[in-house]
Write a protein that holds these residues in place. Structure first.
Motif, short mmCIF file in Angstrom:
data_model
loop_
_atom_site.label_atom_id
_atom_site.label_comp_id
_atom_site.label_asym_id
_atom_site.label_seq_id
_atom_site.Cartn_x
_atom_site.Cartn_y
_atom_site.Cartn_z
N GLN A 35 10.97 0.81 11.14
CA GLN A 35 11.71 0.60 9.90
C GLN A 35 10.98 -0.44 9.05
O GLN A 35 10.62 -1.51 9.56
CB GLN A 35 13.13 0.12 10.20
CG GLN A 35 13.94 1.09 11.05
CD GLN A 35 15.31 0.55 11.35
OE1 GLN A 35 16.08 0.20 10.45
NE2 GLN A 35 15.65 0.45 12.63
N PHE A 36 10.82 -0.12 7.77
CA PHE A 36 10.08 -0.99 6.87
C PHE A 36 11.03 -1.45 5.76
O PHE A 36 11.34 -0.70 4.84
CB PHE A 36 8.86 -0.26 6.30
CG PHE A 36 7.92 0.21 7.38
CD1 PHE A 36 6.86 -0.58 7.78
CD2 PHE A 36 8.13 1.41 8.03
CE1 PHE A 36 6.01 -0.18 8.80
CE2 PHE A 36 7.29 1.83 9.06
CZ PHE A 36 6.22 1.04 9.44
N LEU A 37 11.53 -2.69 5.93
CA LEU A 37 12.52 -3.23 5.02
C LEU A 37 11.86 -4.26 4.10
O LEU A 37 10.71 -4.64 4.27
CB LEU A 37 13.66 -3.87 5.79
CG LEU A 37 14.39 -2.93 6.77
CD1 LEU A 37 14.03 -3.29 8.20
CD2 LEU A 37 15.89 -3.01 6.59
N GLY A 38 12.61 -4.75 3.15
CA GLY A 38 12.06 -5.72 2.22
C GLY A 38 11.37 -5.02 1.07
O GLY A 38 11.95 -4.19 0.37
N GLY A 39 10.09 -5.32 0.88
CA GLY A 39 9.35 -4.76 -0.24
C GLY A 39 8.83 -3.36 0.04
O GLY A 39 9.01 -2.80 1.13
N PRO A 40 8.13 -2.77 -0.93
CA PRO A 40 7.62 -1.41 -0.80
C PRO A 40 6.45 -1.31 0.17
O PRO A 40 5.85 -2.32 0.57
CB PRO A 40 7.17 -1.07 -2.23
CG PRO A 40 6.88 -2.38 -2.85
CD PRO A 40 7.86 -3.35 -2.25
N VAL A 41 6.11 -0.10 0.54
CA VAL A 41 4.88 0.20 1.25
C VAL A 41 3.84 0.54 0.19
O VAL A 41 3.99 1.52 -0.54
CB VAL A 41 5.06 1.35 2.24
CG1 VAL A 41 3.72 1.82 2.80
CG2 VAL A 41 5.99 0.93 3.38
N ALA A 42 2.79 -0.28 0.09
CA ALA A 42 1.83 -0.16 -1.01
C ALA A 42 0.42 0.08 -0.48
O ALA A 42 -0.02 -0.56 0.48
CB ALA A 42 1.85 -1.42 -1.87
N THR A 43 -0.28 1.00 -1.12
CA THR A 43 -1.65 1.33 -0.77
C THR A 43 -2.54 0.97 -1.95
O THR A 43 -2.26 1.38 -3.08
CB THR A 43 -1.77 2.83 -0.43
OG1 THR A 43 -0.82 3.16 0.60
CG2 THR A 43 -3.18 3.17 0.05
N TRP A 44 -3.62 0.26 -1.67
CA TRP A 44 -4.43 -0.34 -2.72
C TRP A 44 -5.87 0.16 -2.70
O TRP A 44 -6.39 0.58 -1.68
CB TRP A 44 -4.46 -1.87 -2.55
CG TRP A 44 -3.15 -2.54 -2.84
CD1 TRP A 44 -2.04 -2.55 -2.04
CD2 TRP A 44 -2.82 -3.30 -4.00
NE1 TRP A 44 -1.03 -3.27 -2.63
CE2 TRP A 44 -1.48 -3.75 -3.84
CE3 TRP A 44 -3.52 -3.66 -5.15
CZ2 TRP A 44 -0.84 -4.54 -4.79
CZ3 TRP A 44 -2.89 -4.45 -6.09
CH2 TRP A 44 -1.56 -4.87 -5.92
N SER A 45 -6.51 0.07 -3.88
CA SER A 45 -7.97 0.21 -3.97
C SER A 45 -8.46 -0.72 -5.07
O SER A 45 -7.71 -1.08 -5.99
CB SER A 45 -8.38 1.65 -4.27
OG SER A 45 -8.14 1.98 -5.63
N GLN A 46 -9.75 -1.10 -4.97
CA GLN A 46 -10.33 -1.98 -5.99
C GLN A 46 -11.83 -1.75 -6.09
O GLN A 46 -12.52 -1.68 -5.08
CB GLN A 46 -10.07 -3.45 -5.67
CG GLN A 46 -10.64 -4.42 -6.71
CD GLN A 46 -10.23 -5.85 -6.46
OE1 GLN A 46 -9.62 -6.17 -5.44
NE2 GLN A 46 -10.56 -6.73 -7.39
N ARG A 47 -12.28 -1.63 -7.33
CA ARG A 47 -13.71 -1.59 -7.60
C ARG A 47 -14.22 -3.02 -7.56
O ARG A 47 -13.77 -3.87 -8.33
CB ARG A 47 -13.99 -0.96 -8.96
CG ARG A 47 -15.46 -0.80 -9.29
CD ARG A 47 -16.12 0.28 -8.47
NE ARG A 47 -15.51 1.58 -8.70
CZ ARG A 47 -15.77 2.67 -7.99
NH1 ARG A 47 -16.63 2.59 -6.98
NH2 ARG A 47 -15.18 3.81 -8.24
N GLN A 48 -15.13 -3.31 -6.64
CA GLN A 48 -15.60 -4.67 -6.46
C GLN A 48 -16.68 -5.05 -7.46
O GLN A 48 -17.20 -4.20 -8.19
CB GLN A 48 -16.11 -4.86 -5.03
CG GLN A 48 -15.00 -4.69 -3.98
CD GLN A 48 -15.51 -4.84 -2.58
OE1 GLN A 48 -16.56 -4.35 -2.21
NE2 GLN A 48 -14.73 -5.55 -1.75
#
Length: 324
Positions: A35-48
């Motif tokens: 169970q994942f409570l609190g904030g969202p489940v977020a997937t990230w990417s970034q151009r370095q």
């Protein structure tokens, strides 16, 4: 936080986050339980790179199994990185889906804004699972469909899904029956043929969804096609077609089962020879033919057998026709 190049697998437990996100994924993450409570489940990417022209660090998240996400599922793309991806094949999402694009400004300050769910800066694909609200068409996998459950939640059924029950998809009717609990509703999504007898041991609702559930011509005889053995059940909204050459009732209720037929046709091809019952009630069970219920014999060239429509056997057994 699952940082760049990390591999994260979570199959149980509970994460209660006081941070802005329950999961922040920059690597590869599979959430198959928990169970994942609190904030969202977020997937990230970034151009370095200081000018945003370097390599991309890109997250990939899979949500499946029995994972329960209580907030949103999000993607965040910074400085035009490669598209972060979220694939949902199961589990439960109680929030919604959202995509964001962001840029880094002077001093590394992050400026972020939500973009349309159709935006190609990230990928979200949903082919299964249970959801608190309808899933946008733009992120539904090809061949998937939405099924609204009795409690108002929505199940996404993939291309291979034959039936849904209690927010989960099943690739066969028999698999759904095997997992059924008292009070469950099994909804058929497409026509299916049974190759053997199916016993339903608990009180359930079987909603055929205007589809045909058939019993194969070569399925074993001297047995029910489908039999209910206990509890209060409803069989409705479609066609049961028993095609067997051998004798055997298409549908039955036995022991303490109480079965109601509603807006459903129970059709039985005549056997090769001899006789068979189409619907059989025995051993203290009860049957009600409600509005729209129809029991019929189907003639077949080359077969000489015949049928009896509804047959009631034994004591403390009841069959009733609801005239309404």
């Amino acid at each position: 936080k699952n940082d760049e190049y990390g591999v994260l697998d979570i199959s149980g437990g509970k994460i209660t986050s006081t941070f802005s996100q329950s999961i922040q994924n920059w690597g590869k993450a599979t959430l198959s339980g928990g169970q994942f409570l609190g904030g969202p489940v977020a997937t990230w990417s970034q151009r370095q790179g200081s000018t945003g022209d370097g390599n991309s660090v890109t997250g990939e998240t899979i949500i499946t199994g029995d994972a329960v996400i209580y907030k949103n599922v999000e993607t965040h793309n910074i400085n035009g990185g490669d598209a972060p991806s979220v694939t949902v094949t199961g589990g439960t999402v109680k929030g919604s889906f959202a995509k964001y694009e962001a840029t880094t400004g002077e001093g590394g300050a992050l400026s972020s804004s939500q973009v349309d769910i159709n935006d190609g800066s990230s990928s979200i694909v949903v082919s299964g699972g249970n959801f608190a609200s309808p899933v946008p068409d733009a992120i539904l996998a090809k061949g998937s469909e939405l099924v609204t459950n009795d409690d108002g939640t929505v199940t996404v059924a993939g291309e291979s899904t034959v039936a849904v029950m209690d927010g989960k998809g099943y690739t066969s009717f028999t698999d759904a029956v095997a997992a059924a609990k008292s009070g469950s509703t099994i909804t058929l999504l497409k026509d299916q043929e049974l190759t053997s007898s199916v016993t339903i041991p608990v009180g359930v609702t079987v909603d055929l969804g205007r589809n045909t559930l058939s019993v194969s011509e070569n399925a074993p005889g001297n047995a029910f096609g489908i039999v209910f053995t206990s509890g209060e059940s409803v069989f409705k909204n479609g066609v049961l077609l028993d095609k067997r050459t051998a004798a055997g009732p298409a549908l039955g209720a036995v022991n303490s089962a109480s079965l109601s037929l509603q807006d459903v046709e129970v059709n039985r091809l005549i056997p090769s020879s001899g006789s068979t019952n189409i619907v059989e009630v025995q051993s203290g069970a009860s049957l009600t033919l409600d509005s729209g219920a129809k029991v019929s014999e189907v003639k077949v060239d080359g077969r000489s057998g015949f049928t009896f429509g509804v047959v009631v056997l034994g004591s403390s057994t009841e069959a009733r026709v609801d005239e309404q």
